[in-house]
Write a protein that holds these residues in place. Structure first.
Motif, PDB file in Angstrom:
ATOM      1  N   THR A   1       0.814  -1.218   0.000  1.00 43.02           N
ATOM      2  CA  THR A   1       0.000   0.000   0.000  1.00 43.02           C
ATOM      3  C   THR A   1       0.843   1.262   0.000  1.00 43.02           C
ATOM      4  O   THR A   1       0.336   2.351  -0.301  1.00 43.02           O
ATOM      5  N   GLY A   2       2.125   1.138   0.362  1.00 42.16           N
ATOM      6  CA  GLY A   2       2.979   2.312   0.450  1.00 42.16           C
ATOM      7  C   GLY A   2       2.764   3.121   1.708  1.00 42.16           C
ATOM      8  O   GLY A   2       3.253   4.250   1.820  1.00 42.16           O
ATOM      9  N   LEU A   3       2.050   2.550   2.681  1.00 42.15           N
ATOM     10  CA  LEU A   3       1.731   3.231   3.931  1.00 42.15           C
ATOM     11  C   LEU A   3       2.097   2.335   5.107  1.00 42.15           C
ATOM     12  O   LEU A   3       1.962   1.111   5.037  1.00 42.15           O
ATOM     13  N   TYR A   4       2.549   2.944   6.201  1.00 41.77           N
ATOM     14  CA  TYR A   4       2.884   2.167   7.386  1.00 41.77           C
ATOM     15  C   TYR A   4       1.684   1.340   7.845  1.00 41.77           C
ATOM     16  O   TYR A   4       0.545   1.832   7.856  1.00 41.77           O
TER      17      TYR A   4
ATOM     18  N   HIS B   1       8.122   0.695  -3.064  1.00 38.13           N
ATOM     19  CA  HIS B   1       6.796   1.003  -3.607  1.00 38.13           C
ATOM     20  C   HIS B   1       6.829   2.348  -4.333  1.00 38.13           C
ATOM     21  O   HIS B   1       6.424   2.452  -5.503  1.00 38.13           O
ATOM     22  N   ALA B   2       7.313   3.378  -3.647  1.00 36.46           N
ATOM     23  CA  ALA B   2       7.331   4.718  -4.234  1.00 36.46           C
ATOM     24  C   ALA B   2       8.227   4.788  -5.463  1.00 36.46           C
ATOM     25  O   ALA B   2       7.889   5.446  -6.456  1.00 36.46           O
ATOM     26  N   THR B   3       9.365   4.110  -5.415  1.00 38.25           N
ATOM     27  CA  THR B   3      10.282   4.113  -6.559  1.00 38.25           C
ATOM     28  C   THR B   3       9.642   3.447  -7.767  1.00 38.25           C
ATOM     29  O   THR B   3       9.782   3.921  -8.898  1.00 38.25           O
ATOM     30  N   SER B   4       8.950   2.348  -7.553  1.00 40.98           N
ATOM     31  CA  SER B   4       8.292   1.649  -8.651  1.00 40.98           C
ATOM     32  C   SER B   4       7.246   2.546  -9.304  1.00 40.98           C
ATOM     33  O   SER B   4       7.137   2.605 -10.541  1.00 40.98           O
TER      34      SER B   4
ATOM     35  N   GLY C   1       1.610  11.662  -1.006  1.00 37.52           N
ATOM     36  CA  GLY C   1       0.719  11.205   0.043  1.00 37.52           C
ATOM     37  C   GLY C   1       1.069   9.846   0.617  1.00 37.52           C
ATOM     38  O   GLY C   1       0.449   9.399   1.587  1.00 37.52           O
ATOM     39  N   LEU C   2       2.065   9.181   0.045  1.00 39.57           N
ATOM     40  CA  LEU C   2       2.495   7.892   0.568  1.00 39.57           C
ATOM     41  C   LEU C   2       3.620   8.078   1.584  1.00 39.57           C
ATOM     42  O   LEU C   2       4.208   9.160   1.681  1.00 39.57           O
ATOM     43  N   ASP C   3       3.928   7.037   2.311  1.00 39.82           N
ATOM     44  CA  ASP C   3       4.942   7.130   3.364  1.00 39.82           C
ATOM     45  C   ASP C   3       6.351   6.837   2.876  1.00 39.82           C
ATOM     46  O   ASP C   3       7.302   6.941   3.651  1.00 39.82           O
TER      47      ASP C   3
ATOM     48  N   GLY D   1       2.236  11.704  13.856  1.00 44.15           N
ATOM     49  CA  GLY D   1       1.956  12.100  12.476  1.00 44.15           C
ATOM     50  C   GLY D   1       1.317  11.022  11.635  1.00 44.15           C
ATOM     51  O   GLY D   1       0.593  11.315  10.675  1.00 44.15           O
ATOM     52  N   THR D   2       1.564   9.757  11.985  1.00 43.63           N
ATOM     53  CA  THR D   2       0.976   8.645  11.227  1.00 43.63           C
ATOM     54  C   THR D   2      -0.281   8.091  11.903  1.00 43.63           C
ATOM     55  O   THR D   2      -0.850   7.109  11.437  1.00 43.63           O
ATOM     56  N   HIS D   3      -0.690   8.730  12.997  1.00 43.07           N
ATOM     57  CA  HIS D   3      -1.894   8.300  13.722  1.00 43.07           C
ATOM     58  C   HIS D   3      -1.821   6.809  14.064  1.00 43.07           C
ATOM     59  O   HIS D   3      -2.715   6.028  13.750  1.00 43.07           O
TER      60      HIS D   3
END
Length: 484
Positions: A83-86, A290-293, A303-305, A433-435
């Protein structure tokens, strides 16, 4: 009418190459994902490893020395990097939880396949490989949210060549427990170099040798996949990422907030942007894969982590964050942050021991059980015995440059208070910050359902290994015809 058809055909003939050229301009993306593996390959200096194919891939890639999962167990880590999120941000932090229809992904949380599909990518989680290879992909997803079965377009390798650009992942199961000794050319336990947190014991040496046997099988499969890319003419336009979902299942690896639990191998082959045979000491999170891909595919990653770690949009990461929560029948909550040298561990439940009871580990991990026995017999040295403590400090600070195995907690050392405070501020800001949803108690119904499922797995393994109801595993296993 005939003239119109001829004209239409001529237009199609002119436009088709343009469409093909546009699709070819976007690289194919292949993730080869190992399970439960640290950097235990020749290219990382593991002398007893038999990994010629992975070492060759490293020589053709950029090899990353400091790459990390966000969690030390598969479902939490995979939920995050897909998901690209913690996992703590999206409620996917407790192992193998929230998988029924009532627990859908939070609004705005999307899989990488969904984002890439919108950009024209064909997506696959490859299970079916050409029969000549003699094996298939594991097809593992293991996400802590409901999967409607529509995350991928295909499970077949044969679909990739005719559907470019593609994003595909091949999951390889070998280095997941239980480990089995190789039928031919098994690793000699005497050649294994054990980390200093393990006792030098015949059972432990045999267990590590079995792990390296599994690494050798993993290597053969990686080599077969790379040869397949070559033979099908897919090499030149395919970015290859090779990594593991988290660290090896060791006495202080998988399940634990240690470096061995979080650290993973990572190499990327893409000579357009990365020099073959190069290395990097950048801190990299699997969220950054994830973000690099997405970045390579021209897809927005805002908006991703994670952040791209190479390419035009690359950003150097200063901190790595990690989380450990309930795993099967073992509750806990630990958060970590590290920079290039120092690591802070915050134990939110310090009253718990480091090595809690865990049914699955007792059934599959001889080293885990042998270290317990040796501790009870007083046969561990001072450093090894620290991990057997009945309680933990709330904060642990380690100088990884001088103490890579995290033996010496310097959190109370006056000389390191500035570093402690700096990392403490970073960790607090990240949690806020990541709730972080780890602050919310789990639904008892969910926990009960998970424990019931674990009981079924336990019964199956006990029957397979010939263990009685109160026995633990204290031996290596012979190589089966088919690994479960």
């Amino acid at each position: 009418m005939k003239h119109l058809l001829i004209l239409f055909g001529a237009l199609v003939a002119q436009v088709a190459p343009l469409i093909a050229a546009e699709s070819v301009s976007k690289p194919n993306i292949l993730w080869i994902i190992a399970e439960d593996a640290c950097k235990d390959f020749g290219c990382y200096g593991m002398q007893a490893a038999r990994t010629p194919h992975i070492d060759r891939l490293a020589s053709e890639s950029c090899l990353y020395h400091h790459a990390f999962a966000t969690g030390p167990v598969c479902s939490a880590s995979r939920s995050a990097f897909m998901t690209g999120l913690y996992q703590t941000r999206i409620g996917a932090h407790n192992h193998r939880s929230h998988r029924t229809k009532e627990f859908t992904r939070p609004a705005g949380v999307r899989l990488i396949t969904e984002r890439l599909s919108e950009a024209g990518y064909f997506t696959a989680n490859v299970r079916t490989l050409p029969p000549a290879l003699g094996f298939n992909g594991a097809g593992k997803t293991d996400w802590n949210f409901f999967d409607n079965g529509k995350a991928f377009d295909s499970a077949k390798w044969s679909d990739l060549k005719v559907h470019q650009p593609f994003y595909a992942q091949v999951n390889l199961h070998e280095t997941h427990r239980p480990y089995y000794r190789a039928a031919k050319h098994p690793t000699d336990p005497a050649t294994v170099k054990l980390p200093p947190y393990l006792a030098d014991d015949p059972i432990i040496r045999a267990d590590w040798a079995a792990y390296l046997d599994e690494v050798a099988v993993l290597d053969e499969k990686v080599g077969a996949l790379l040869s397949l890319l070559d033979s099908e003419g897919l090499r030149e336009n395919t970015v290859v990422f090779f990594f593991s979902d988290h660290g090896r299942e060791d006495f202080r690896g998988k399940y634990f907030p240690s470096e061995q639990g979080f650290e993973v191998p990572l190499m990327v082959r893409w000579p357009t942007l990365l020099k073959p045979g190069s290395t990097s000491d950048y801190l990299v999170s699997l969220l950054d894969v994830h973000a690099t891909s997405l970045s390579l595919a021209g897809v927005d990653f805002a908006g991703l982590d994670g952040e791209p770690f190479f390419g035009p949009s690359a950003k150097k990461r200063e901190f790595i964050f990690g989380a450990r929560d309930r795993i099967d029948d073992t509750p806990d909550r630990v958060r970590t942050v590290r920079d290039a040298r120092f690591k802070l561990v915050h134990n939110f439940e310090p009253q718990r021991p480091y090595l809690q009871r865990m049914a699955y580990a007792e059934l599959t991990n001889p080293t885990y059980n042998r270290m317990r026995q040796l501790s009870a017999e007083g046969k561990l040295n001072t450093d090894q015995a620290k991990f057997m403590a009945s309680q933990r400090p709330t904060e642990e600070l380690y100088d990884l440059q001088n103490d890579p195995f995290e033996f010496h907690n310097i959190a109370e050392d006056p000389a390191h208070q500035e570093i402690l405070n700096r990392l403490r501020r970073q960790l607090d800001a990240w949690i806020s910050g990541t709730h972080d949803q780890g602050t919310v108690p789990e639904d008892p119904k969910t926990v009960a359902e998970d424990l019931k499922r674990n009981e079924n797995t336990d019964r199956k393994l006990r029957a397979e290994f010939g263990l009685g109801p109160n026995e633990v595993l204290l031996k290596t296993l012979e190589h089966p015809t088919k690994k479960p």
